[in-house]
Enzyme design. Sequence first.
Site, PDB file in Angstrom:
ATOM      1  N   GLY A  54       7.420   2.903   0.052  1.00 29.07           N
ATOM      2  CA  GLY A  54       6.617   1.865  -0.607  1.00 29.07           C
ATOM      3  C   GLY A  54       7.140   1.528  -1.988  1.00 29.07           C
ATOM      4  O   GLY A  54       7.189   0.352  -2.376  1.00 29.07           O
ATOM      5  N   SER A  76       7.606   3.114  12.597  1.00 29.78           N
ATOM      6  CA  SER A  76       8.561   4.237  12.618  1.00 29.78           C
ATOM      7  C   SER A  76       9.253   4.232  13.975  1.00 29.78           C
ATOM      8  O   SER A  76       8.659   3.807  14.980  1.00 29.78           O
ATOM      9  CB  SER A  76       7.816   5.560  12.438  1.00 29.78           C
ATOM     10  OG  SER A  76       8.663   6.647  12.757  1.00 29.78           O
ATOM     11  N   TYR A 131       1.531  11.419  15.274  1.00 28.42           N
ATOM     12  CA  TYR A 131       2.174  10.409  14.417  1.00 28.42           C
ATOM     13  C   TYR A 131       2.790   9.302  15.282  1.00 28.42           C
ATOM     14  O   TYR A 131       2.564   8.111  15.033  1.00 28.42           O
ATOM     15  CB  TYR A 131       3.244  11.118  13.584  1.00 28.42           C
ATOM     16  CG  TYR A 131       4.059  10.239  12.669  1.00 28.42           C
ATOM     17  CD1 TYR A 131       3.515   9.673  11.534  1.00 28.42           C
ATOM     18  CD2 TYR A 131       5.415   9.994  12.947  1.00 28.42           C
ATOM     19  CE1 TYR A 131       4.281   8.885  10.691  1.00 28.42           C
ATOM     20  CE2 TYR A 131       6.187   9.210  12.109  1.00 28.42           C
ATOM     21  CZ  TYR A 131       5.613   8.659  10.984  1.00 28.42           C
ATOM     22  OH  TYR A 131       6.383   7.874  10.152  1.00 28.42           O
ATOM     23  N   SER A 146       5.226   5.902  -4.123  1.00 27.58           N
ATOM     24  CA  SER A 146       6.359   6.802  -3.856  1.00 27.58           C
ATOM     25  C   SER A 146       7.113   6.359  -2.609  1.00 27.58           C
ATOM     26  O   SER A 146       6.672   5.472  -1.877  1.00 27.58           O
ATOM     27  CB  SER A 146       5.875   8.248  -3.682  1.00 27.58           C
ATOM     28  OG  SER A 146       5.244   8.396  -2.429  1.00 27.58           O
ATOM     29  N   GLY A 147       8.265   6.974  -2.417  1.00 27.47           N
ATOM     30  CA  GLY A 147       9.013   6.843  -1.168  1.00 27.47           C
ATOM     31  C   GLY A 147       9.346   5.418  -0.769  1.00 27.47           C
ATOM     32  O   GLY A 147       9.787   4.594  -1.577  1.00 27.47           O
ATOM     33  N   THR A 166       0.846  -1.207   0.000  1.00 26.79           N
ATOM     34  CA  THR A 166       0.000   0.000   0.000  1.00 26.79           C
ATOM     35  C   THR A 166       0.876   1.250   0.000  1.00 26.79           C
ATOM     36  O   THR A 166       1.990   1.244   0.535  1.00 26.79           O
ATOM     37  CB  THR A 166      -0.952   0.037   1.214  1.00 26.79           C
ATOM     38  OG1 THR A 166      -0.185   0.193   2.417  1.00 26.79           O
ATOM     39  CG2 THR A 166      -1.798  -1.221   1.310  1.00 26.79           C
ATOM     40  N   GLY A 167       0.358   2.306  -0.603  1.00 21.57           N
ATOM     41  CA  GLY A 167       1.147   3.540  -0.708  1.00 21.57           C
ATOM     42  C   GLY A 167       2.424   3.305  -1.482  1.00 21.57           C
ATOM     43  O   GLY A 167       3.463   3.907  -1.195  1.00 21.57           O
ATOM     44  N   GLY A 168       2.331   2.439  -2.479  1.00 22.10           N
ATOM     45  CA  GLY A 168       3.529   1.991  -3.189  1.00 22.10           C
ATOM     46  C   GLY A 168       3.978   2.890  -4.327  1.00 22.10           C
ATOM     47  O   GLY A 168       4.946   2.567  -5.015  1.00 22.10           O
TER      48      GLY A 168
HETATM   49  N1  NAD Z   1      10.373   8.831   5.254  1.00 23.06           N
HETATM   50  C1  NAD Z   1      10.715   8.579   6.487  1.00 23.06           C
HETATM   51  O1  NAD Z   1      11.704   9.136   7.018  1.00 23.06           O
HETATM   52  C2  NAD Z   1       9.941   7.581   7.303  1.00 23.06           C
HETATM   53  C3  NAD Z   1      10.429   7.276   8.585  1.00 23.06           C
HETATM   54  C4  NAD Z   1       9.747   6.357   9.356  1.00 23.06           C
HETATM   55  C5  NAD Z   1       8.589   5.770   8.867  1.00 23.06           C
HETATM   56  N2  NAD Z   1       8.126   6.098   7.627  1.00 23.06           N
HETATM   57  C6  NAD Z   1       6.900   5.449   7.190  1.00 23.06           C
HETATM   58  O2  NAD Z   1       7.056   4.920   5.896  1.00 23.06           O
HETATM   59  C7  NAD Z   1       5.789   4.874   5.237  1.00 23.06           C
HETATM   60  C8  NAD Z   1       5.908   5.545   3.870  1.00 23.06           C
HETATM   61  O3  NAD Z   1       6.310   6.888   4.056  1.00 23.06           O
HETATM   62  P1  NAD Z   1       7.095   7.701   2.944  1.00 23.06           P
HETATM   63  O4  NAD Z   1       8.124   8.486   3.646  1.00 23.06           O
HETATM   64  O5  NAD Z   1       7.473   6.820   1.842  1.00 23.06           O
HETATM   65  O6  NAD Z   1       5.929   8.704   2.495  1.00 23.06           O
HETATM   66  P2  NAD Z   1       5.449   9.137   1.030  1.00 23.06           P
HETATM   67  O7  NAD Z   1       4.511  10.267   1.259  1.00 23.06           O
HETATM   68  O8  NAD Z   1       6.602   9.328   0.127  1.00 23.06           O
HETATM   69  O9  NAD Z   1       4.659   7.848   0.555  1.00 23.06           O
HETATM   70  C9  NAD Z   1       3.461   7.454   1.153  1.00 23.06           C
HETATM   71  C10 NAD Z   1       2.511   7.008   0.063  1.00 23.06           C
HETATM   72  O10 NAD Z   1       1.291   6.623   0.689  1.00 23.06           O
HETATM   73  C11 NAD Z   1       0.230   7.158  -0.080  1.00 23.06           C
HETATM   74  N3  NAD Z   1      -0.950   7.334   0.766  1.00 23.06           N
HETATM   75  C12 NAD Z   1      -1.179   8.305   1.669  1.00 23.06           C
HETATM   76  N4  NAD Z   1      -2.394   8.160   2.203  1.00 23.06           N
HETATM   77  C13 NAD Z   1      -2.942   7.065   1.614  1.00 23.06           C
HETATM   78  C14 NAD Z   1      -4.190   6.422   1.737  1.00 23.06           C
HETATM   79  N5  NAD Z   1      -5.137   6.894   2.553  1.00 23.06           N
HETATM   80  N6  NAD Z   1      -4.418   5.313   0.998  1.00 23.06           N
HETATM   81  C15 NAD Z   1      -3.479   4.845   0.142  1.00 23.06           C
HETATM   82  N7  NAD Z   1      -2.283   5.430  -0.028  1.00 23.06           N
HETATM   83  C16 NAD Z   1      -2.025   6.532   0.695  1.00 23.06           C
HETATM   84  C17 NAD Z   1       0.743   8.483  -0.611  1.00 23.06           C
HETATM   85  O11 NAD Z   1       0.001   8.917  -1.750  1.00 23.06           O
HETATM   86  C18 NAD Z   1       2.183   8.149  -0.925  1.00 23.06           C
HETATM   87  O12 NAD Z   1       2.360   7.687  -2.250  1.00 23.06           O
HETATM   88  C19 NAD Z   1       4.801   5.575   6.169  1.00 23.06           C
HETATM   89  O13 NAD Z   1       4.082   4.613   6.904  1.00 23.06           O
HETATM   90  C20 NAD Z   1       5.703   6.386   7.069  1.00 23.06           C
HETATM   91  O14 NAD Z   1       5.110   6.657   8.311  1.00 23.06           O
HETATM   92  C21 NAD Z   1       8.776   6.991   6.830  1.00 23.06           C
END
Ligand code: NAD
Length: 253
Positions: free
Chosen positions: A20, A138, A151, A17-18, A13-15
């Site tokens: 995912g 996280s 968060y 970007s980032g 899920t949320g795959g």
């Molecule tokens: N980036 C960091 O430093 C970091 C650190 C710790 C944990 N995380 C965790 O990693 C995960 C991904 O974060 P990221 O940094 O890649 O963020 P991101 O914003 O780059 O990616 C998150 C993705 O989830 C999608 N998304 C958001 N809400 C959604 C919904 N309701 N239904 C479906 N998709 C949805 C967004 O459109 C996006 O593509 C999250 O759970 C975040 O809490 C990230």
Amino acid sequence: MSLSLEGKVAVVTGGASGVGLGIAQEFVEHGARVVITDLQQAQLDEAVAMIGANCSGIVADVTNLAEMEAMYREVMRRHGRLDSVVANAGIGDHSPLGSITEEQFDRTFNVNAKGVLFTVQPALPLLPPGGTVVIIGSTASIQPPRGMSMYGGAKAAVRNFVRGWIQDIKGSGVRMNVLSPGAVDTESLRRALGQALGADQVDAAVKSMGEGNPTGRVAQPREMGKAAVFLSSDASSFITGVELFADGGMAQV
Ligand SMILES: NC(=O)c1ccc[n+]([C@@H]2O[C@H](COP(=O)([O-])OP(=O)(O)OC[C@H]3O[C@@H](n4cnc5c(N)ncnc54)[C@H](O)[C@@H]3O)[C@@H](O)[C@H]2O)c1
């Protein structure tokens, strides 16, 4: 020890970007067929094109149970099986105590906690023995950054969900773990830092976050992908219910 995901079908899920996207790329590289889900078709199309073969996308909001159920039906129609689920979609707002709104609370817990439930529960009847669930937590579950208590609270909640859920699914042969990144260089990290410090401070803040880490740097998304592959492969066959910190040591000292 096998890290192969050959023959397996995974949902991330949320795959789009980032983290995912990094996870989906590593899953495909290790032999899985991957379905990524996200909110926007255009974003999904771009990510699917970037990942290439063995990846497809489905629009589904993790906070909407009917959409998640329809998504799993479509995965079964496309592939006829489901082996691994990665509950990755998540959001994090900067909201210090004193300025937290009900809307922020609802949004944070809806995506990060309810969305994880709506990702995992409908998948369970589809997962065979040997199936896996990885929930992206996280380090905020144990060390919420200043101004990010909502968060951190939601991430602590899902960590504890898993402690309960592994007891509820006893006998299913399905394993379930939390994978908790520290700082990963993604759009969302940069957005959160921009909100907290101002847009002009973001590059310096990412650099100094890395320098404060025992490894001296922040992570790249595919490093989370490698850890998720481990937790979804037979290499971790007796690991369930843990919170694996892939944080470069950030929250361990
Ligand atoms: N980036 C960091 O430093 C970091 C650190 C710790 C944990 N995380 C965790 O990693 C995960 C991904 O974060 P990221 O940094 O890649 O963020 P991101 O914003 O780059 O990616 C998150 C993705 O989830 C999608 N998304 C958001 N809400 C959604 C919904 N309701 N239904 C479906 N998709 C949805 C967004 O459109 C996006 O593509 C999250 O759970 C975040 O809490 C990230």
